[in-house]
Motif scaffolding. Sequence first.
Motif, PDB file in Angstrom:
ATOM      1  N   TYR A 249     -16.574  -6.359  -1.821  1.00 25.81           N
ATOM      2  CA  TYR A 249     -16.700  -6.933  -0.478  1.00 25.81           C
ATOM      3  C   TYR A 249     -15.319  -7.110   0.151  1.00 25.81           C
ATOM      4  O   TYR A 249     -15.120  -6.814   1.337  1.00 25.81           O
ATOM      5  N   LEU A 250     -14.349  -7.575  -0.647  1.00 28.51           N
ATOM      6  CA  LEU A 250     -13.003  -7.788  -0.128  1.00 28.51           C
ATOM      7  C   LEU A 250     -12.390  -6.480   0.354  1.00 28.51           C
ATOM      8  O   LEU A 250     -11.745  -6.445   1.420  1.00 28.51           O
ATOM      9  N   SER A 251     -12.566  -5.411  -0.389  1.00 28.10           N
ATOM     10  CA  SER A 251     -12.016  -4.113   0.014  1.00 28.10           C
ATOM     11  C   SER A 251     -12.618  -3.660   1.336  1.00 28.10           C
ATOM     12  O   SER A 251     -11.897  -3.199   2.242  1.00 28.10           O
ATOM     13  N   LYS A 252     -13.920  -3.793   1.440  1.00 30.71           N
ATOM     14  CA  LYS A 252     -14.616  -3.411   2.672  1.00 30.71           C
ATOM     15  C   LYS A 252     -14.142  -4.274   3.846  1.00 30.71           C
ATOM     16  O   LYS A 252     -13.857  -3.770   4.937  1.00 30.71           O
ATOM     17  N   LYS A 253     -14.034  -5.565   3.618  1.00 31.00           N
ATOM     18  CA  LYS A 253     -13.605  -6.501   4.661  1.00 31.00           C
ATOM     19  C   LYS A 253     -12.171  -6.194   5.108  1.00 31.00           C
ATOM     20  O   LYS A 253     -11.859  -6.243   6.308  1.00 31.00           O
ATOM     21  N   THR A 254     -11.306  -5.867   4.168  1.00 26.97           N
ATOM     22  CA  THR A 254      -9.904  -5.559   4.490  1.00 26.97           C
ATOM     23  C   THR A 254      -9.814  -4.385   5.453  1.00 26.97           C
ATOM     24  O   THR A 254      -9.047  -4.411   6.424  1.00 26.97           O
TER      25      THR A 254
ATOM     26  N   PHE B 101      -9.782 -14.609   6.050  1.00 29.27           N
ATOM     27  CA  PHE B 101      -9.412 -13.590   7.035  1.00 29.27           C
ATOM     28  C   PHE B 101      -9.331 -14.194   8.444  1.00 29.27           C
ATOM     29  O   PHE B 101      -8.437 -13.826   9.227  1.00 29.27           O
ATOM     30  N   GLU B 102     -10.238 -15.081   8.750  1.00 32.03           N
ATOM     31  CA  GLU B 102     -10.220 -15.718  10.066  1.00 32.03           C
ATOM     32  C   GLU B 102      -8.914 -16.464  10.289  1.00 32.03           C
ATOM     33  O   GLU B 102      -8.282 -16.357  11.355  1.00 32.03           O
ATOM     34  N   ILE B 103      -8.481 -17.206   9.271  1.00 28.32           N
ATOM     35  CA  ILE B 103      -7.232 -17.959   9.376  1.00 28.32           C
ATOM     36  C   ILE B 103      -6.033 -17.016   9.434  1.00 28.32           C
ATOM     37  O   ILE B 103      -5.114 -17.195  10.251  1.00 28.32           O
ATOM     38  N   ALA B 104      -6.042 -16.002   8.586  1.00 34.06           N
ATOM     39  CA  ALA B 104      -4.925 -15.051   8.548  1.00 34.06           C
ATOM     40  C   ALA B 104      -4.750 -14.338   9.879  1.00 34.06           C
ATOM     41  O   ALA B 104      -3.619 -14.147  10.357  1.00 34.06           O
ATOM     42  N   LYS B 105      -5.845 -13.958  10.485  1.00 39.11           N
ATOM     43  CA  LYS B 105      -5.763 -13.264  11.773  1.00 39.11           C
ATOM     44  C   LYS B 105      -5.276 -14.205  12.870  1.00 39.11           C
ATOM     45  O   LYS B 105      -4.518 -13.796  13.746  1.00 39.11           O
ATOM     46  N   LYS B 106      -5.696 -15.445  12.799  1.00 41.07           N
ATOM     47  CA  LYS B 106      -5.258 -16.425  13.802  1.00 41.07           C
ATOM     48  C   LYS B 106      -3.742 -16.596  13.775  1.00 41.07           C
ATOM     49  O   LYS B 106      -3.087 -16.679  14.826  1.00 41.07           O
ATOM     50  N   TYR B 107      -3.155 -16.600  12.575  1.00 40.00           N
ATOM     51  CA  TYR B 107      -1.724 -16.856  12.432  1.00 40.00           C
ATOM     52  C   TYR B 107      -0.927 -15.582  12.132  1.00 40.00           C
ATOM     53  O   TYR B 107       0.293 -15.656  11.946  1.00 40.00           O
TER      54      TYR B 107
ATOM     55  N   GLU C 162     -12.288  -3.225   7.432  1.00 39.96           N
ATOM     56  CA  GLU C 162     -12.946  -3.579   8.695  1.00 39.96           C
ATOM     57  C   GLU C 162     -12.032  -4.410   9.595  1.00 39.96           C
ATOM     58  O   GLU C 162     -12.043  -4.259  10.822  1.00 39.96           O
ATOM     59  N   GLU C 163     -11.232  -5.273   8.989  1.00 41.20           N
ATOM     60  CA  GLU C 163     -10.360  -6.167   9.758  1.00 41.20           C
ATOM     61  C   GLU C 163      -9.011  -5.534  10.067  1.00 41.20           C
ATOM     62  O   GLU C 163      -8.154  -6.164  10.691  1.00 41.20           O
ATOM     63  N   GLY C 164      -8.796  -4.302   9.625  1.00 44.09           N
ATOM     64  CA  GLY C 164      -7.515  -3.646   9.872  1.00 44.09           C
ATOM     65  C   GLY C 164      -6.361  -4.294   9.130  1.00 44.09           C
ATOM     66  O   GLY C 164      -5.222  -4.286   9.605  1.00 44.09           O
ATOM     67  N   TYR C 165      -6.658  -4.821   7.949  1.00 43.34           N
ATOM     68  CA  TYR C 165      -5.647  -5.538   7.166  1.00 43.34           C
ATOM     69  C   TYR C 165      -5.110  -4.720   5.995  1.00 43.34           C
ATOM     70  O   TYR C 165      -4.592  -5.273   5.025  1.00 43.34           O
ATOM     71  N   GLN C 166      -5.208  -3.404   6.099  1.00 41.94           N
ATOM     72  CA  GLN C 166      -4.713  -2.554   5.024  1.00 41.94           C
ATOM     73  C   GLN C 166      -3.234  -2.829   4.751  1.00 41.94           C
ATOM     74  O   GLN C 166      -2.433  -2.924   5.671  1.00 41.94           O
ATOM     75  N   GLY C 167      -2.909  -2.994   3.476  1.00 45.61           N
ATOM     76  CA  GLY C 167      -1.529  -3.233   3.089  1.00 45.61           C
ATOM     77  C   GLY C 167      -1.076  -4.675   3.198  1.00 45.61           C
ATOM     78  O   GLY C 167       0.073  -4.979   2.868  1.00 45.61           O
ATOM     79  N   ARG C 168      -1.963  -5.569   3.626  1.00 49.39           N
ATOM     80  CA  ARG C 168      -1.563  -6.971   3.816  1.00 49.39           C
ATOM     81  C   ARG C 168      -2.349  -7.933   2.925  1.00 49.39           C
ATOM     82  O   ARG C 168      -2.313  -9.146   3.133  1.00 49.39           O
ATOM     83  N   VAL C 169      -3.040  -7.378   1.933  1.00 51.16           N
ATOM     84  CA  VAL C 169      -3.849  -8.201   1.034  1.00 51.16           C
ATOM     85  C   VAL C 169      -3.414  -7.948  -0.409  1.00 51.16           C
ATOM     86  O   VAL C 169      -3.302  -6.809  -0.848  1.00 51.16           O
TER      87      VAL C 169
ATOM     88  N   ALA D 137      -7.963   0.493   1.011  1.00 52.40           N
ATOM     89  CA  ALA D 137      -7.689  -0.782   1.689  1.00 52.40           C
ATOM     90  C   ALA D 137      -6.239  -1.218   1.540  1.00 52.40           C
ATOM     91  O   ALA D 137      -5.814  -2.186   2.188  1.00 52.40           O
ATOM     92  N   GLY D 138      -5.478  -0.534   0.689  1.00 51.81           N
ATOM     93  CA  GLY D 138      -4.083  -0.923   0.484  1.00 51.81           C
ATOM     94  C   GLY D 138      -3.936  -2.268  -0.180  1.00 51.81           C
ATOM     95  O   GLY D 138      -2.960  -2.996   0.068  1.00 51.81           O
ATOM     96  N   ILE D 139      -4.886  -2.635  -1.028  1.00 49.72           N
ATOM     97  CA  ILE D 139      -4.832  -3.923  -1.721  1.00 49.72           C
ATOM     98  C   ILE D 139      -3.876  -3.817  -2.912  1.00 49.72           C
ATOM     99  O   ILE D 139      -3.999  -2.919  -3.738  1.00 49.72           O
ATOM    100  N   SER D 140      -2.932  -4.743  -2.994  1.00 55.63           N
ATOM    101  CA  SER D 140      -2.014  -4.803  -4.128  1.00 55.63           C
ATOM    102  C   SER D 140      -2.573  -5.716  -5.202  1.00 55.63           C
ATOM    103  O   SER D 140      -3.225  -6.720  -4.901  1.00 55.63           O
ATOM    104  N   VAL D 141      -2.322  -5.368  -6.465  1.00 54.83           N
ATOM    105  CA  VAL D 141      -2.815  -6.152  -7.598  1.00 54.83           C
ATOM    106  C   VAL D 141      -1.642  -6.762  -8.353  1.00 54.83           C
ATOM    107  O   VAL D 141      -0.706  -6.055  -8.735  1.00 54.83           O
ATOM    108  N   MET D 142      -1.704  -8.076  -8.539  1.00 52.27           N
ATOM    109  CA  MET D 142      -0.736  -8.784  -9.370  1.00 52.27           C
ATOM    110  C   MET D 142      -1.340  -8.968 -10.756  1.00 52.27           C
ATOM    111  O   MET D 142      -2.195  -9.837 -10.966  1.00 52.27           O
ATOM    112  N   ALA D 143      -0.958  -8.106 -11.705  1.00 47.09           N
ATOM    113  CA  ALA D 143      -1.407  -8.260 -13.085  1.00 47.09           C
ATOM    114  C   ALA D 143      -0.654  -9.414 -13.717  1.00 47.09           C
ATOM    115  O   ALA D 143       0.574  -9.511 -13.584  1.00 47.09           O
ATOM    116  N   LEU D 144      -1.372 -10.289 -14.440  1.00 46.61           N
ATOM    117  CA  LEU D 144      -0.791 -11.509 -14.989  1.00 46.61           C
ATOM    118  C   LEU D 144      -1.066 -11.582 -16.491  1.00 46.61           C
ATOM    119  O   LEU D 144      -1.862 -12.407 -16.961  1.00 46.61           O
ATOM    120  N   PRO D 145      -0.420 -10.717 -17.272  1.00 42.07           N
ATOM    121  CA  PRO D 145      -0.799 -10.573 -18.684  1.00 42.07           C
ATOM    122  C   PRO D 145      -0.586 -11.814 -19.540  1.00 42.07           C
ATOM    123  O   PRO D 145      -1.379 -12.075 -20.451  1.00 42.07           O
TER     124      PRO D 145
END
Length: 409
Positions: free
Chosen positions: A222-227, A195-201, A229-236, A262-270
């Motif tokens: 933890y990732l959902s909560k962090k997303t 998240f630190e790197i993503a926010k920087k760039y 908190e960092e205002g990264y909804q829809g970008r993870v 959190a707007g987290i998208s899931v890539m299912a990889l069957p």
Amino acid sequence: MNLDILIQNARLNDNEETVDVGIKDGIIKEISKKVSDSAEKVIDAEGRVLIPGMIEGHIHLDKALIAGRKPNMSGTLKEAIEVTAALKPTFTEEDIYERAKDALEMIIPRGVTQIRTHAEFDPAQGFTGFNTIMKLKEEYKNLIDIQVVAFPQEGIYQKPGTKEMMYEAMEMGADVVGGIPYNDKDAQEHIDLVFEIAKKYDKPIDFHQDFSDEANDMSIEYLSKKTIEEGYQGRVSVGHLTALHAVPDERLNPIIEKMAEAGISVMALPATDLHLGARNDEYNVRRAVTPIRKLRDGGVNVCIATNNIRNAFTPYGNGDIIQTTMLAIPVGHLGGAKDLPTVLPMITTNPAKALGLENYGIAEGNKANLVLLDTKVKEHAIIDIPERLYVIKDGRISVKNTRTTTIYR
């Protein structure tokens, strides 16, 4: 107006009349019952289904087509990681280039116009693979759009020097910050750095997440909560997330609710997860695939992707995302009358949302990235596994399939 391409009599939706689609300068200019303008190229769809260019949201081009070099004899995730780690120092730029190029040329004719590929680096192999994928991104831009993920497969903190390489990869032009929390010393510390790197760039994030048969040591909560908190909804986005299949509903439902928030998208990889998962089950062998239906029904943006083609993680595949999606239908119990219409979006509009694509889809003013399928029923776009008759990328015909089959009676 003289159009570049005019597609006549195309079916966009079942139970609706066919339409004409006019394309000019890479853009869909008109969609109507009858487009009157002339065109340099006219395609009569004859009632066949026209869909947006398909999207491969999670793949590893740099590790494609190496299954025969050092096979994964146990079929486990552990050995797949070990085998690949042993092989990577032997990869040359030329080798990666040829294999990734071959993989792209398997994928492109099958109707994919956009991919997100994870490109690895670490202190042992340097940026050999990453640099090669960045080169191919430019070379193939007329045929396919490529988002490159800076991906630390071997972990960050457990491989000294990788943290610095993460920042360097972003400076070199990576589109997405990748991560793999379960393969590092501390998952939360790993997530925090990404998240630190993503926010920087100001870049989106894509994790390999909780890839396990069991629900132990998950970090998705933890990732959902962090997303949030960092205002990264829809970008993870997260790939695999197989551990969720082992979580009972009373715990799973709150997790899904928080992921949706959190707007987290899931890539299912069957294809990969069925191959590697549940290898230690002696009976009642589990599917070990992320719970696609439950995630979907809980409001999570679910996508289907390939992950790997013919390597230690997935020793098969031909680049056809429709075949992978067909596999997901029985695996995810997606064949019901109400379920089947939700599947095609998992390789079109859903990953477009996950990848943050603009002007996507069949609408006037959008980019002309289109695929004409050899089926006349949209609901059958997956189960027919139809030929892709034409692929149009940015308003230009990039693929034409002229194969014919004759049955002699």
